[in-house]
Enzyme design. Structure first.
Site, PDB file in Angstrom:
ATOM      1  N   TYR A 125      -1.749  -0.700  10.193  1.00  0.00           N
ATOM      2  CA  TYR A 125      -1.679  -1.372   8.837  1.00  0.00           C
ATOM      3  C   TYR A 125      -0.800  -0.993   8.074  1.00  0.00           C
ATOM      4  O   TYR A 125       0.105  -1.398   7.239  1.00  0.00           O
ATOM      5  CB  TYR A 125      -3.157  -0.690   8.251  1.00  0.00           C
ATOM      6  CG  TYR A 125      -3.492  -1.012   6.901  1.00  0.00           C
ATOM      7  CD1 TYR A 125      -4.095  -2.291   6.427  1.00  0.00           C
ATOM      8  CD2 TYR A 125      -3.195  -0.186   5.823  1.00  0.00           C
ATOM      9  CE1 TYR A 125      -4.141  -2.337   5.185  1.00  0.00           C
ATOM     10  CE2 TYR A 125      -3.403  -0.366   4.552  1.00  0.00           C
ATOM     11  CZ  TYR A 125      -3.866  -1.553   4.325  1.00  0.00           C
ATOM     12  OH  TYR A 125      -4.178  -1.638   2.933  1.00  0.00           O
TER      13      TYR A 125
ATOM     14  N   LYS B  37       2.320  -3.086   6.058  1.00  0.00           N
ATOM     15  CA  LYS B  37       2.537  -2.746   4.725  1.00  0.00           C
ATOM     16  C   LYS B  37       3.951  -2.275   4.480  1.00  0.00           C
ATOM     17  O   LYS B  37       4.687  -2.847   3.437  1.00  0.00           O
ATOM     18  CB  LYS B  37       1.498  -1.757   4.223  1.00  0.00           C
ATOM     19  CG  LYS B  37       0.286  -2.544   3.944  1.00  0.00           C
ATOM     20  CD  LYS B  37      -0.256  -3.940   3.218  1.00  0.00           C
ATOM     21  CE  LYS B  37      -1.548  -4.240   3.160  1.00  0.00           C
ATOM     22  NZ  LYS B  37      -1.905  -5.384   2.425  1.00  0.00           N
TER      23      LYS B  37
ATOM     24  N   SER C  21       0.891  -1.275   0.069  1.00  0.00           N
ATOM     25  CA  SER C  21      -0.069  -0.186   0.118  1.00  0.00           C
ATOM     26  C   SER C  21       0.905   1.157  -0.074  1.00  0.00           C
ATOM     27  O   SER C  21       1.842   1.212   0.555  1.00  0.00           O
ATOM     28  CB  SER C  21      -0.965   0.157   1.296  1.00  0.00           C
ATOM     29  OG  SER C  21      -1.411   1.196   1.384  1.00  0.00           O
TER      30      SER C  21
HETATM   31  N1  LIG Z   1      -8.581  -0.681  -1.542  1.00  0.00           N
HETATM   32  C1  LIG Z   1      -7.486  -0.178  -1.317  1.00  0.00           C
HETATM   33  O1  LIG Z   1      -7.623   1.139  -1.272  1.00  0.00           O
HETATM   34  C2  LIG Z   1      -6.134  -0.840  -1.067  1.00  0.00           C
HETATM   35  C3  LIG Z   1      -5.145   0.313  -0.934  1.00  0.00           C
HETATM   36  C4  LIG Z   1      -3.777  -0.295  -0.833  1.00  0.00           C
HETATM   37  C5  LIG Z   1      -3.791  -1.645  -0.544  1.00  0.00           C
HETATM   38  N2  LIG Z   1      -4.844  -2.456  -0.505  1.00  0.00           N
HETATM   39  C6  LIG Z   1      -4.694  -4.160  -0.396  1.00  0.00           C
HETATM   40  O2  LIG Z   1      -5.176  -4.570  -1.314  1.00  0.00           O
HETATM   41  C7  LIG Z   1      -5.562  -6.003  -0.907  1.00  0.00           C
HETATM   42  C8  LIG Z   1      -6.959  -6.228  -1.332  1.00  0.00           C
HETATM   43  O3  LIG Z   1      -7.975  -5.571  -0.683  1.00  0.00           O
HETATM   44  P1  LIG Z   1      -9.045  -5.001  -1.257  1.00  0.00           P
HETATM   45  O4  LIG Z   1      -9.019  -3.458  -1.271  1.00  0.00           O
HETATM   46  O5  LIG Z   1      -9.485  -5.616  -2.560  1.00  0.00           O
HETATM   47  O6  LIG Z   1     -10.242  -5.389  -0.359  1.00  0.00           O
HETATM   48  P2  LIG Z   1     -11.482  -6.611  -0.491  1.00  0.00           P
HETATM   49  O7  LIG Z   1     -12.115  -5.901  -1.728  1.00  0.00           O
HETATM   50  O8  LIG Z   1     -12.156  -5.946   1.032  1.00  0.00           O
HETATM   51  O9  LIG Z   1     -11.204  -7.853  -0.508  1.00  0.00           O
HETATM   52  C9  LIG Z   1     -10.458  -8.466   0.419  1.00  0.00           C
HETATM   53  C10 LIG Z   1     -10.309  -9.841  -0.018  1.00  0.00           C
HETATM   54  O10 LIG Z   1      -9.478 -10.559   0.824  1.00  0.00           O
HETATM   55  C11 LIG Z   1     -10.268 -11.792   1.425  1.00  0.00           C
HETATM   56  N3  LIG Z   1      -9.725 -11.810   2.710  1.00  0.00           N
HETATM   57  C12 LIG Z   1      -9.627 -11.103   3.786  1.00  0.00           C
HETATM   58  N4  LIG Z   1      -9.149 -11.618   5.030  1.00  0.00           N
HETATM   59  C13 LIG Z   1      -8.680 -12.720   4.458  1.00  0.00           C
HETATM   60  C14 LIG Z   1      -8.136 -13.926   4.995  1.00  0.00           C
HETATM   61  N5  LIG Z   1      -7.579 -13.720   6.559  1.00  0.00           N
HETATM   62  N6  LIG Z   1      -7.679 -15.130   4.550  1.00  0.00           N
HETATM   63  C15 LIG Z   1      -7.848 -15.122   3.176  1.00  0.00           C
HETATM   64  N7  LIG Z   1      -8.915 -14.024   2.595  1.00  0.00           N
HETATM   65  C16 LIG Z   1      -8.976 -12.937   3.202  1.00  0.00           C
HETATM   66  C17 LIG Z   1     -11.661 -11.319   1.394  1.00  0.00           C
HETATM   67  O11 LIG Z   1     -12.557 -12.340   1.261  1.00  0.00           O
HETATM   68  P3  LIG Z   1     -13.246 -13.029   2.107  1.00  0.00           P
HETATM   69  O12 LIG Z   1     -14.026 -11.798   3.119  1.00  0.00           O
HETATM   70  O13 LIG Z   1     -14.404 -13.621   1.347  1.00  0.00           O
HETATM   71  O14 LIG Z   1     -12.523 -13.823   3.065  1.00  0.00           O
HETATM   72  C18 LIG Z   1     -11.673 -10.582  -0.136  1.00  0.00           C
HETATM   73  O15 LIG Z   1     -11.728 -11.418  -1.179  1.00  0.00           O
HETATM   74  C19 LIG Z   1      -5.220  -6.073   0.758  1.00  0.00           C
HETATM   75  O16 LIG Z   1      -4.036  -6.485   1.018  1.00  0.00           O
HETATM   76  C20 LIG Z   1      -5.341  -4.416   0.917  1.00  0.00           C
HETATM   77  O17 LIG Z   1      -4.539  -4.262   2.168  1.00  0.00           O
HETATM   78  C21 LIG Z   1      -6.179  -2.041  -0.600  1.00  0.00           C
END
Ligand SMILES: NC(=O)c1ccc[n+]([C@@H]2O[C@H](COP(=O)([O-])OP(=O)(O)OC[C@H]3O[C@@H](n4cnc5c(N)ncnc54)[C@H](OP(=O)(O)O)[C@@H]3O)[C@@H](O)[C@H]2O)c1
Length: 264
Positions: free
Chosen positions: A155, A159, A142
Site C-alpha cells: 500500500y 502511495k 498517504s
Molecule cells: N483513512 C485513512 O487513514 C487514510 C490515510 C491515508 C490515505 N487514505 C486514502 O484516502 C482515500 C479514501 O479512503 P477512505 O479512508 O476515505 O476510505 P473509505 O471510507 O473506505 O472510502 C473508500 C471509498 O472508495 C470507494 N472505492 C473503493 N474501491 C473502489 C474502486 N475500486 N473503485 C471505485 N471506488 C472505490 C468506496 O466505495 P464503494 O465501497 O461503495 O465502492 C468508498 O467510497 C484512499 O485513497 C485511501 O488510500 C486514507
C-alpha cells in the site's frame, strides 16, 4: 485576489460513497461546485449524492474500469456542462503483511486502484475537457508513502508512486492543468478502521494535535488545492496528519511489536 469559491465549477470525486471522498464532495458543493460522486455501486453513489442535494449526482464506476470511467466523465460533462476538478480518491488496501508474503493478485489490485486509476481518470478528464479549458486534479496519497512500517509495504509503495506520479502529471499537463496530492495521516474511516479502532487514545496521544483525523480535515485541504487560492501550486503533496509524522504515531500497520525508534 485569490479565492476558494467554486461557483460555476464542476467536480468529479472518485470513491465518494463515504469517508474522505464523501466529505470532499460535500466541501466542494458547499463552496459552490456541482459534483459527481463515484462508487463501485450505483446505489451507493446515488445515496451519497442524495445527502448533498441538487448540485450532486452519483455514478457507479469501478476506478480501474476504463469503459465505466469514460462513461462517468462523459456523464459529468453532459449533465453539468464541464469538468473542472478531478479528485482521484478511490483507494484500497487488500495486501496487508510483509512484502515477501504477498501474492501477485493482491499486489496488482492495490497498484491498479491506487496508482493506475488516478492516471487513467486524469487522462480521460484531460482529453475530454481540461487540456483545452483548464482544470485542477488532486490525488489522495498517504503519509505512509514517506515512512516504513510493518504490514503496509505494498500500500505505501503504491502511495509513494502516486506522489511521484502527481509530480510527473503536473509537469506533463502544465500550464493548463494543476495536479497536486494530499497525504493524510490516520483518518477515521472504514478503510483505516483497523488502524484506529482499538488504539485511538494512544494514537491521539502520540499525535502533535492530540487527535486522529476526520474526513473533513482532508476535504478542507482538497477544497483549497482545487481552488484559485492555490493557483500557483502544482506538483506538490500537502501532508494532512495533525503532526503524526512528528511524533510516534506513524504506526499505520502497528502490529503491537516494538519498532526501532518508537517506544513499545
Ligand atoms: N483513512 C485513512 O487513514 C487514510 C490515510 C491515508 C490515505 N487514505 C486514502 O484516502 C482515500 C479514501 O479512503 P477512505 O479512508 O476515505 O476510505 P473509505 O471510507 O473506505 O472510502 C473508500 C471509498 O472508495 C470507494 N472505492 C473503493 N474501491 C473502489 C474502486 N475500486 N473503485 C471505485 N471506488 C472505490 C468506496 O466505495 P464503494 O465501497 O461503495 O465502492 C468508498 O467510497 C484512499 O485513497 C485511501 O488510500 C486514507
Amino acid at each position: 485576489m485569490t479565492d476558494q469559491n467554486l461557483t460555476g465549477r464542476v467536480a468529479l470525486v472518485t470513491g465518494a460513497s463515504r469517508g474522505i471522498g464523501l466529505a470532499t464532495a460535500r466541501h466542494l458543493a458547499a463552496a459552490g461546485a456541482r459534483v459527481v460522486l463515484t462508487s463501485r455501486s450505483q446505489e451507493s453513489a446515488e445515496a451519497a449524492a442524495a445527502t448533498i442535494g441538487d448540485r450532486a449526482r452519483g455514478f457507479g464506476a469501478h476506478a480501474t474500469d476504463e469503459d465505466q470511467a469514460q462513461r462517468c466523465v462523459d456523464f459529468t460533462i453532459s449533465t453539468f456542462g464541464s469538468l473542472d476538478i478531478l479528485v482521484n480518491n478511490a483507494g484500497t488496501n487488500p495486501a496487508f503483511g510483509r512484502l515477501i508474503d504477498q501474492d501477485h493478485r493482491r499486489f496488482t489490485k492495490t497498484v491498479e486502484v491506487n496508482l493506475w486509476a488516478p492516471i487513467l481518470w486524469t487522462a480521460l478528464a484531460a482529453r475530454a475537457w481540461m487540456s483545452e479549458h483548464g482544470g485542477a486534479v488532486v490525488n489522495t496519497a498517504s503519509i505512509g508513502a514517506t515512512v516504513h512500517e510493518p504490514g503496509l509495504g505494498v500500500y505505501n509503495a503504491s502511495k509513494a508512486a502516486l506522489i511521484y506520479t502527481t509530480e510527473q502529471l503536473a509537469l506533463e499537463l502544465a500550464p493548463n492543468i494543476r495536479v497536486n496530492a494530499v497525504a493524510p495521516g490516520v483518518i477515521r474511516t472504514e478503510l483505516a478502521r483497523a488502524l484506529w479502532e482499538q488504539r485511538e487514545p494512544a494514537l491521539a496521544a502520540a499525535t502533535a494535535l492530540a487527535r486522529i483525523g476526520e474526513p473533513d480535515d482532508v476535504a478542507a485541504a482538497i477544497a483549497y488545492l482545487v481552488s484559485d487560492a492555490a493557483c500557483w501550486t502544482t506538483g506538490t503533496t500537502l501532508v494532512i496528519d495533525g503532526g503524526q509524522r512528528l511524533g510516534t504515531a506513524t504506526g499505520f500497520g502497528d502490529t503491537g511489536r516494538p519498532v526501532a525508534g518508537r517506544p513499545a
